[in-house]
Design a protein around this motif. Structure first.
Motif, PDB file in Angstrom:
ATOM      1  N   ALA A  29       0.810  -1.222   0.000  1.00 10.37           N
ATOM      2  CA  ALA A  29       0.000   0.000   0.000  1.00 10.37           C
ATOM      3  C   ALA A  29       0.842   1.269   0.000  1.00 10.37           C
ATOM      4  O   ALA A  29       0.388   2.318  -0.461  1.00 10.37           O
ATOM      5  CB  ALA A  29      -0.954  -0.011   1.196  1.00 10.37           C
ATOM      6  N   SER A  30       2.080   1.194   0.505  1.00  9.58           N
ATOM      7  CA  SER A  30       2.909   2.405   0.462  1.00  9.58           C
ATOM      8  C   SER A  30       3.215   2.777  -0.995  1.00  9.58           C
ATOM      9  O   SER A  30       3.353   3.954  -1.329  1.00  9.58           O
ATOM     10  CB  SER A  30       4.194   2.218   1.267  1.00  9.58           C
ATOM     11  N   LEU A  54       1.090   2.130  -3.501  1.00  2.41           N
ATOM     12  CA  LEU A  54      -0.171   2.674  -4.026  1.00  2.41           C
ATOM     13  C   LEU A  54      -0.309   4.153  -3.663  1.00  2.41           C
ATOM     14  O   LEU A  54      -0.722   4.981  -4.482  1.00  2.41           O
ATOM     15  CB  LEU A  54      -1.363   1.885  -3.481  1.00  2.41           C
ATOM     16  N   GLN A  55       0.025   4.475  -2.423  1.00  2.00           N
ATOM     17  CA  GLN A  55      -0.063   5.873  -1.987  1.00  2.00           C
ATOM     18  C   GLN A  55       0.975   6.726  -2.718  1.00  2.00           C
ATOM     19  O   GLN A  55       0.649   7.798  -3.248  1.00  2.00           O
ATOM     20  CB  GLN A  55       0.164   5.966  -0.474  1.00  2.00           C
ATOM     21  N   PHE A  78      -5.727  10.264   5.247  1.00  6.64           N
ATOM     22  CA  PHE A  78      -5.172   9.517   4.113  1.00  6.64           C
ATOM     23  C   PHE A  78      -5.506  10.220   2.798  1.00  6.64           C
ATOM     24  O   PHE A  78      -4.627  10.452   1.962  1.00  6.64           O
ATOM     25  CB  PHE A  78      -5.710   8.082   4.135  1.00  6.64           C
ATOM     26  N   TRP A 129      -3.462  13.438   2.420  1.00  7.02           N
ATOM     27  CA  TRP A 129      -2.047  13.193   2.104  1.00  7.02           C
ATOM     28  C   TRP A 129      -1.881  12.705   0.664  1.00  7.02           C
ATOM     29  O   TRP A 129      -0.915  13.060  -0.025  1.00  7.02           O
ATOM     30  CB  TRP A 129      -1.455  12.193   3.099  1.00  7.02           C
ATOM     31  N   LEU A 130      -2.830  11.907   0.183  1.00  9.58           N
ATOM     32  CA  LEU A 130      -2.793  11.496  -1.237  1.00  9.58           C
ATOM     33  C   LEU A 130      -2.744  12.734  -2.123  1.00  9.58           C
ATOM     34  O   LEU A 130      -2.078  12.739  -3.150  1.00  9.58           O
ATOM     35  CB  LEU A 130      -4.048  10.691  -1.596  1.00  9.58           C
ATOM     36  N   ALA A 140      -0.568   0.840   6.745  1.00 12.86           N
ATOM     37  CA  ALA A 140      -0.237   0.122   5.515  1.00 12.86           C
ATOM     38  C   ALA A 140       0.249   1.065   4.411  1.00 12.86           C
ATOM     39  O   ALA A 140       1.185   0.748   3.682  1.00 12.86           O
ATOM     40  CB  ALA A 140      -1.447  -0.678   5.026  1.00 12.86           C
ATOM     41  N   HIS A 141      -0.390   2.248   4.313  1.00 11.44           N
ATOM     42  CA  HIS A 141       0.016   3.171   3.246  1.00 11.44           C
ATOM     43  C   HIS A 141       1.196   4.038   3.647  1.00 11.44           C
ATOM     44  O   HIS A 141       1.772   4.710   2.815  1.00 11.44           O
ATOM     45  CB  HIS A 141      -1.154   4.097   2.872  1.00 11.44           C
ATOM     46  N   ARG A 142       1.522   4.059   4.938  1.00 10.57           N
ATOM     47  CA  ARG A 142       2.556   4.942   5.503  1.00 10.57           C
ATOM     48  C   ARG A 142       2.143   6.404   5.373  1.00 10.57           C
ATOM     49  O   ARG A 142       2.860   7.247   4.820  1.00 10.57           O
ATOM     50  CB  ARG A 142       3.914   4.667   4.861  1.00 10.57           C
TER      51      ARG A 142
END
Ligand SMILES: Cc1ncc(C[n+]2csc(CCOP(=O)(O)OP(=O)(O)O)c2C)c(N)n1
Ligand SMILES: [Mg+2]
Lengths: 203, 182
Positions: free
Chosen positions: A184-185, A187-188, B69, B72-73, B99-101
């Protein structure tokens, strides 16, 4: 333009629905709710403009809100499931109060929790998400059942007169898995880079 | 029974709510997600008065993690304000930030913590730090007015520099316990 087929139930096929919404997207950002909607946006063509979710059930609409507020010049489309939307249904009120013109929320309503074995959701029993979205204050909230209505929805999403909410009745048939990256990092980071360029990684 | 005794908020003489606001500005925070708490009332007012901040009132705290989230995207920094009972509402959604950091700083006013009067506040207040830490969130605590700014600054820096959920807990000693006149 994608042909939008109907399934054995006479309802729209989810993969065609999503493909039509994301075709010639002109930089539109898409967030896919966990499970099948994430596979659907991936099947339409994986892209840094896509954020397929692997979790965060109930959060997709407000993720779209944060993104739409941060990027007011870009269109943002949240494509999610009826189960996911029901879990975060209060977020319709949060979205409505902020009035983001560039945000659309599209619920792919198969009236089931598809990913977990096709248990019925409340929409199967008459719960009307369009009415809930209207009640929340999203004036343009609509039910979509036909290809014609879907093409109208597509045009309105791209026109950017949001916030817009649509509940699209889809065939309940399960589609083949088309998995996006699971890290997911990445994906972001890839979406941030698509929006802001390499400086995204120096923010 | 006085309303002020029901709601525990810092007095007008306390500088720390304004110090938190100044820190949010220094860090370039543009989105503020919140479910109100009396302890945050002055900070919320300051944020609402600021045209460069988008204040998003949430129906449940977990929307705030989702908002952070999304922000930040799109390249915007955010902060999430809540009381300790709200921490119970965000537990699973924290997995999105992990998970996305995603930088996800959270400022929590504590209840059920120091001389609490309301029994319903105690279970979650007592579990707040453990729940956050169990979900990989870095937690710092401030119990004295002079520690607030430094602690919140650390929480913001840890989030924005190291890409994770972080939290400052503002102890109930800072706010005064609600006593309902007892
Ligand atoms: C908080 C939480 N509860 C439950 C689940 C299990 N779960 C994963 S996908 C899903 C169903 C999603 O249904 P829907 O949004 O309608 O999508 P569909 O697969 O039907 O298109 C559920 C219940 C989860 N991942 N997270
Ligand atoms: Mg479903």
């Amino acid at each position: 333009m994608t042909e939008i087929a109907v399934g054995p139930t006479g309802k729209l096929m989810r993969r065609d629905v999503v493909k039509a919404l994301l075709e010639n997207r002109d930089g539109m950002l898409a967030i896919g709710g966990l499970g099948a909607p994430a596979w659907d946006i991936t099947a339409a063509g994986d892209s840094p403009l896509n954020l397929p979710l692997w979790g965060g059930m109930g959060g997709a609409a407000v993720m779209g809100l944060g993104l739409a507020l941060a990027q007011p010049e870009r269109k943002v489309c949240v494509i999610t499931g009826d189960g996911e939307m029901l879990m975060g249904v209060g977020s319709l009120a949060t979205v409505a109060v902020q009035r983001p013109r560039n945000l659309s929320i599209v619920v792919l309503d198969n009236e089931h929790y598809g990913e977990t074995g096709m248990q019925e959701t409340h929409t199967k029993h008459g719960v009307d998400l369009v009415m809930m979205a209207k009640g929340a204050g999203i004036a343009d909230s609509r039910l979509v059942r036909t290809a014609e209505e879907l093409l109208k929805l597509r045009a309105d999403i791209h026109a950017g007169n949001g916030p817009l909410f649509a509940q699209v009745k889809i065939d309940e048939g399960t589609q083949p898995l088309v998995l996006p990256p699971r890290e997911a990092s990445i994906l972001q980071a890839r979406m941030r880079e698509a929006i802001m360029g390499p400086e995204a990684h120096l923010q | 029974m006085q309303r002020e005794q029901l709601e525990s908020a810092p007095t007008a003489a306390e500088a720390w709510p304004d110090q938190i606001y100044d820190l949010l500005k220094q860090h370039g925070v543009r989105q503020v997600g919140l479910v109100p708490d009396a302890g945050h009332a002055r900070l919320i007012k300051r944020c609402l008065a600021d045209n460069d901040m988008k204040v998003v009132s949430l129906t449940t705290e977990e929307e705030g993690v989702a908002l952070a989230f999304g922000a930040w995207l799109g390249g915007e920094k955010s902060v999430l304000l809540m009381q300790s009972s709200g921490v119970g509402n965000i537990i699973n959604m924290l997995s999105v930030a992990i998970a996305h950091r995603t930088p996800c700083p959270i400022i929590v006013t504590m209840r059920g913590d120091f001389g609490e009067f309301n029994p319903f506040q105690v279970p979650m207040g007592n579990a707040t730090q453990a729940c956050l830490e169990a979900m990989g969130t870095l937690v710092k605590r401030a119990d004295r007015p002079e520690d607030v700014a430094e602690t919140v600054n650390a929480t913001l820096r840890l989030a924005f520099n190291t890409y994770r959920p972080t939290a400052t807990l503002l102890g109930q000693r800072l706010l005064g316990a609600k006593t309902f006149g007892k």
